[in-house]
Design a protein around this motif. Sequence first.
Motif, PDB file in Angstrom:
ATOM      1  N   TRP A  79       2.042 -23.655  20.460  1.00 50.22           N
ATOM      2  CA  TRP A  79       2.784 -22.624  22.008  1.00 50.22           C
ATOM      3  C   TRP A  79       4.096 -21.734  21.948  1.00 50.22           C
ATOM      4  O   TRP A  79       4.422 -20.812  22.707  1.00 50.22           O
ATOM      5  CB  TRP A  79       1.575 -22.898  22.924  1.00 50.22           C
ATOM      6  CG  TRP A  79       1.756 -22.400  23.957  1.00 50.22           C
ATOM      7  CD1 TRP A  79       1.646 -20.826  24.310  1.00 50.22           C
ATOM      8  CD2 TRP A  79       1.650 -23.411  25.892  1.00 50.22           C
ATOM      9  NE1 TRP A  79       1.564 -20.691  25.638  1.00 50.22           N
ATOM     10  CE2 TRP A  79       2.044 -21.481  26.166  1.00 50.22           C
ATOM     11  CE3 TRP A  79       1.336 -24.108  26.129  1.00 50.22           C
ATOM     12  CZ2 TRP A  79       0.775 -21.374  27.896  1.00 50.22           C
ATOM     13  CZ3 TRP A  79       1.073 -23.975  27.637  1.00 50.22           C
ATOM     14  CH2 TRP A  79       0.551 -22.843  28.313  1.00 50.22           C
ATOM     15  N   GLU A 131       4.379 -19.672  19.806  1.00 41.95           N
ATOM     16  CA  GLU A 131       3.967 -18.428  19.413  1.00 41.95           C
ATOM     17  C   GLU A 131       4.114 -17.263  20.252  1.00 41.95           C
ATOM     18  O   GLU A 131       4.000 -16.252  20.248  1.00 41.95           O
ATOM     19  CB  GLU A 131       2.976 -18.454  19.065  1.00 41.95           C
ATOM     20  CG  GLU A 131       2.378 -19.236  18.538  1.00 41.95           C
ATOM     21  CD  GLU A 131       2.430 -17.928  17.014  1.00 41.95           C
ATOM     22  OE1 GLU A 131       1.182 -17.165  16.634  1.00 41.95           O
ATOM     23  OE2 GLU A 131       3.084 -18.825  15.683  1.00 41.95           O
ATOM     24  N   ARG A 132       4.470 -18.354  21.718  1.00 39.91           N
ATOM     25  CA  ARG A 132       5.272 -17.700  23.007  1.00 39.91           C
ATOM     26  C   ARG A 132       6.244 -17.887  23.415  1.00 39.91           C
ATOM     27  O   ARG A 132       6.487 -19.030  23.655  1.00 39.91           O
ATOM     28  CB  ARG A 132       3.588 -17.593  23.577  1.00 39.91           C
ATOM     29  CG  ARG A 132       2.783 -17.058  23.771  1.00 39.91           C
ATOM     30  CD  ARG A 132       2.300 -16.155  23.763  1.00 39.91           C
ATOM     31  NE  ARG A 132       0.557 -15.834  23.737  1.00 39.91           N
ATOM     32  CZ  ARG A 132       0.505 -15.176  22.211  1.00 39.91           C
ATOM     33  NH1 ARG A 132       1.268 -15.582  21.211  1.00 39.91           N
ATOM     34  NH2 ARG A 132      -1.017 -15.170  22.418  1.00 39.91           N
ATOM     35  N   PRO A 190       0.350 -29.241  19.627  1.00 43.07           N
ATOM     36  CA  PRO A 190       0.018 -28.091  20.151  1.00 43.07           C
ATOM     37  C   PRO A 190       1.290 -27.087  20.606  1.00 43.07           C
ATOM     38  O   PRO A 190       1.080 -26.010  20.787  1.00 43.07           O
ATOM     39  CB  PRO A 190      -1.461 -28.559  20.940  1.00 43.07           C
ATOM     40  CG  PRO A 190      -2.008 -29.768  20.093  1.00 43.07           C
ATOM     41  CD  PRO A 190      -0.543 -29.985  19.205  1.00 43.07           C
ATOM     42  N   LEU A 191       1.510 -28.408  21.977  1.00 46.53           N
ATOM     43  CA  LEU A 191       2.818 -27.566  22.463  1.00 46.53           C
ATOM     44  C   LEU A 191       3.860 -26.574  21.802  1.00 46.53           C
ATOM     45  O   LEU A 191       4.158 -25.240  22.636  1.00 46.53           O
ATOM     46  CB  LEU A 191       3.577 -28.491  23.229  1.00 46.53           C
ATOM     47  CG  LEU A 191       2.957 -29.136  24.943  1.00 46.53           C
ATOM     48  CD1 LEU A 191       3.144 -30.767  25.517  1.00 46.53           C
ATOM     49  CD2 LEU A 191       2.205 -27.645  25.677  1.00 46.53           C
ATOM     50  N   ALA A 203       6.965 -19.092  26.875  1.00 45.75           N
ATOM     51  CA  ALA A 203       6.068 -20.639  27.172  1.00 45.75           C
ATOM     52  C   ALA A 203       6.721 -21.447  27.082  1.00 45.75           C
ATOM     53  O   ALA A 203       7.350 -22.557  27.524  1.00 45.75           O
ATOM     54  CB  ALA A 203       4.954 -20.302  26.777  1.00 45.75           C
TER      55      ALA A 203
END
Length: 660
Positions: free
Chosen positions: A492, A495-496, A488-489, A499
């Motif tokens: 993230w 996608e960002r 998940p990290l 971040a």
Amino acid sequence: MRRWITWSTGFWVGLFAVTWLLSSYSFQLYKALDARWIVRFPKAYELPTESRISALLDWLVDSAHFVFFTFRDLTRAIAALIEIPYQFLRNLLIEGFQSGLGAEAVQIAPSLSWIAVIGVAVLIAHFARDLSLGALTGVCFLYLAVFGQWASAMVTMASVLIAVPIGAVGGLLLGIAAYRSPLFEKLLRPFLDLMQTVPVFAYLVPVLILFGFGPVAALVATVIYAMPPMVRVTIVALKAVPEEIKEAGRMVGCTRHQMMWKVLVPSASPALMVGVNQVIMLTLNMVIIASMIGAGGLGFDVLASLRRLDIGGGIEAGLAIVVMAIALDRVSQAFASRGVHEHRSGSYLKRHPWTSTSFAIIVGTLLLGQFIPAVQTYPKDLTITTGPFWTASIEWINVNFFDAFEAIKLVVLQGLLLPVKKFFTGIPWAWGIIATGLFAWKLAGWRMGLMAMLFMAFISASGLWGKTMVTIYLCGVSVFLASLIGIPLGIWAAERPRAGRVILGLMDTLQTLPSFVYLIPVVMLFRVGDFSAMIAVVLYALAPAVRYAAFGLREVPAHLIEAGRMAGCTPRQILFRIKLPLATPHLLLGLNQTIMLALSMLVITALVGTRDLGQEVYIALTKANAGQGIVAGLCVAFIAIIADRVVHAAADGQRRRLGL
């Protein structure tokens, strides 16, 4: 297709069901049949591998003779050969040059001043890329001086400056030989697999026996640990040189030697520098472990702090290793991506400005240091220590959050760790061999299935089945949690982008932290035991799961994403129905690397009370029992090889199904 899916699902469900039943009722089965061999391999049939290996090493050291010298003479000669440049670098960087021994020693020349070392490091970094990298490198080296770690850091630097060239050049030559001879490559590959998967502790004892206690033995162990990536990178880089470049070399009449050193190696130099970068990072990762057999420096400081449970001192020395790793990593990466620069004409100063400036800084600080001591040695009264801060921070966390940590620990132990441990430790050895073979055969073919069965049979016949199951349980749980957090990290981060910079920067830090550094705060917060080991392994093995997930999602072809948008897919559908399926091969490779790091860390977590193969290797190190350590290390290596081959086969199969 539907029939294949049904059969495949039935196979996995059946395999798990039988394994669960046997693990749950193995003790009752043993009692009913009065057959101890069902649970534990018969002692009478165990292989005498441990005693044979120990006897072989004893023979090599005590009895093996060549024509004019013994094997001990050979290893001691190699040690003396390595010690000459190592001692020169120690003298150059920190100790100075002396004449005479003991109380009669007279210093004839000082070491390089701390200002000179920082200045030369800045110039090298600036030459490699730009002024910003030079500033970063300067700040990193200045940190070592300001925080009182300079002397230990320069001892470590001397080790790095010896181990990295030996590992890089040795790896390059082996890689070239493997590139030229496919047969040699096939013969070399198993040794590379073992060098990368056998725990470092396992070959510390043989190295200690053969080369004696001291920094040279530590350097030999470091080279063995750090060389394999350079060999693999060299083979891949040379094979990737475009055919047009090779053809151009043939057309101008290059000999075989000229083709290699004037065409192939220069063309592959950017990729080869990536291999050098890996050698540097693995060398720094080894400094603490190498201190167990005589290496000094920052690694010894961390190890001594761990033994004293000195939280602040251990973290401070560990951070010094991280700072050094960051500087060397960034500089080596800059050299890997550096293009060819024009040759200047004119005087020597114009043609070699960086060398001239470095020489001027060294001479200038050497002269000034004779009159101003602060130029030669950083003033002690200006040093800063963060040790008390780290100690106080851990104490404050313990006082205020002890109950919360204990509650989390209890829930995870009772809800996850103990049930999984019961499952794996209850698997009878005979069924474990068969189940592993079936699992490997299904994913990687019958050859891999047979190899997996032979490996697991060796583990059983070595009397280490129980400890192996504990190792698999701890590694499995840690890898599961690292993937659960890391993927998940990684999504993230992909996608960002904003971040992503923070997340991937944090992963850089986690990857440069020496493995021992994780143990100090974890033990202080959670005490010793399986839970502490699991937390340390998850932190250490997290980075590959994040990096490969982010990389895999970013590598999804843009036209497929655009096709999904045109078909009316929402961002969620694009992620779960296009990006993640196409990124599955990268996710599997990330899983593979996570498993490898978890297994390497489990040997180190033996220091916090785990009862697995890591403990067996560590006990062998403390007893100087080479046979015991090598056998346990081979068991860990066999688990790693099985996992590596199976996961790679799964990734390749997924690529074929996706048409990639």
